[in-house]
Design an enzyme around this catalytic site. Sequence first.
Site, PDB file in Angstrom:
ATOM      1  N   TRP A  27      -9.819 -34.779   0.081  1.00 16.21           N
ATOM      2  CA  TRP A  27      -9.026 -34.292   1.207  1.00 16.21           C
ATOM      3  C   TRP A  27      -9.564 -34.818   2.535  1.00 16.21           C
ATOM      4  CZ3 TRP A  27      -6.179 -29.345  -0.154  1.00 16.21           C
ATOM      5  CH2 TRP A  27      -5.210 -29.029   0.805  1.00 16.21           C
ATOM      6  N   ARG A  69      -0.973 -38.129  -2.216  1.00  7.73           N
ATOM      7  CA  ARG A  69      -1.584 -37.137  -3.092  1.00  7.73           C
ATOM      8  C   ARG A  69      -0.602 -36.480  -4.055  1.00  7.73           C
ATOM      9  NH1 ARG A  69      -6.640 -38.866  -3.239  1.00  7.73           N
ATOM     10  NH2 ARG A  69      -7.553 -39.016  -1.156  1.00  7.73           N
ATOM     11  N   SER A 124       6.562 -40.950  15.893  1.00  2.34           N
ATOM     12  CA  SER A 124       5.911 -40.078  16.875  1.00  2.34           C
ATOM     13  C   SER A 124       6.629 -38.740  17.072  1.00  2.34           C
ATOM     14  CB  SER A 124       5.738 -40.808  18.213  1.00  2.34           C
ATOM     15  OG  SER A 124       6.985 -41.225  18.727  1.00  2.34           O
ATOM     16  N   ARG A 142      -8.452 -38.499   7.608  1.00  2.00           N
ATOM     17  CA  ARG A 142      -9.124 -38.082   8.843  1.00  2.00           C
ATOM     18  C   ARG A 142      -8.160 -37.522   9.879  1.00  2.00           C
ATOM     19  NH1 ARG A 142     -11.788 -43.215   7.625  1.00  2.00           N
ATOM     20  NH2 ARG A 142     -13.759 -42.749   6.590  1.00  2.00           N
ATOM     21  N   SER A 194     -19.343 -22.052   5.500  1.00  5.81           N
ATOM     22  CA  SER A 194     -20.688 -22.602   5.384  1.00  5.81           C
ATOM     23  C   SER A 194     -21.529 -21.786   4.410  1.00  5.81           C
ATOM     24  CB  SER A 194     -21.386 -22.628   6.749  1.00  5.81           C
ATOM     25  OG  SER A 194     -22.739 -23.019   6.607  1.00  5.81           O
ATOM     26  N   GLY A 195     -22.107 -22.474   3.434  1.00  2.44           N
ATOM     27  CA  GLY A 195     -23.014 -21.824   2.505  1.00  2.44           C
ATOM     28  C   GLY A 195     -24.344 -21.457   3.137  1.00  2.44           C
ATOM     29  N   ARG A 196     -24.567 -21.881   4.385  1.00  5.14           N
ATOM     30  CA  ARG A 196     -25.776 -21.485   5.102  1.00  5.14           C
ATOM     31  C   ARG A 196     -25.648 -20.063   5.636  1.00  5.14           C
ATOM     32  NH1 ARG A 196     -27.220 -25.490   9.678  1.00  5.14           N
ATOM     33  NH2 ARG A 196     -29.209 -24.370   9.541  1.00  5.14           N
ATOM     34  N   HIS A 248       2.251 -38.567   5.175  1.00  8.02           N
ATOM     35  CA  HIS A 248       1.385 -39.624   4.622  1.00  8.02           C
ATOM     36  C   HIS A 248       0.481 -39.051   3.543  1.00  8.02           C
ATOM     37  CE1 HIS A 248      -1.043 -43.234   4.442  1.00  8.02           C
ATOM     38  NE2 HIS A 248      -2.134 -42.518   4.697  1.00  8.02           N
ATOM     39  N   ASP A 276      -0.251 -32.517  11.759  1.00  6.27           N
ATOM     40  CA  ASP A 276       1.129 -32.648  12.196  1.00  6.27           C
ATOM     41  C   ASP A 276       1.986 -33.171  11.046  1.00  6.27           C
ATOM     42  OD1 ASP A 276       1.550 -35.683  12.413  1.00  6.27           O
ATOM     43  OD2 ASP A 276      -0.225 -35.427  13.670  1.00  6.27           O
TER      44      ASP A 276
END
Length: 240
Positions: A90, A199, A69, A94, A102-104, A194, A188
């Site tokens: 990636w 990776r 922690s 979570r 955004s491609g929009r 982790h 963090d």
Amino acid sequence: MKELLIGKRVDVLDKGWIELVDLMPHPDSDVTGDLAIVNAARVSFLGESKGPERDKKLLFYLLRHRHTSPFEMVEFKFRVRAPLVTWWQWVRHRTWNMNAQSGRYTPFQENDFYVPDPWRKQSADNKQASEGTLESAESDELTRKLLAHYDEGFRLYAEALDKGVSKEMARLFLPGFSVYYTWVTKIDAHNLMHFLRLRMARDAQYEIRAYAAAIYEHFFKPALPWTAEAFRKYILQIDS
């Protein structure tokens, strides 16, 4: 050193990059990240630094015994440009906070596509991994075909936009897995370790391994030298 880290950008893959946007504790606080971790661990006793030797010894103790922690008290914020094939992996972590281009809203550019070099072969004993590379002639031929595929997809995308089609629909013409996106993302130090452990491993896909290695070498190690040393000694060694 930390003053130089914020704003630093490192190239990854053919067109990607990763940039450190912010760091907590900020350099202006005059508290190193390693010391912030130690101070957080000692808050139970209302204590802070007891000198570099004892501070480092405590930090190593914390990581060796998985008292994690205090490591959550240090945060990194990045801007990252990576192909979608990398982001699919990636986002499975979570513990990252993310906000993506955004491609929009933002039109893609003609060269916003990942071109691998070289082409990797399918692993014979691992269904989700690659092993070895194709001969250069075969690799060159596939690259030419891939570039032609990108050119045609982008031509159709631009044509749809010219006809007044919405950006959110026109992007259906683009080769999805290879298109580059830009994200702002934060994590963090505990959860970053982790991510790096998984990776940076040899069996991780090359593309995300390249980003993990860049984070470790150019940002994590300079910002947290004691933590990086303990991470290498106790986490990567144990789990390798």
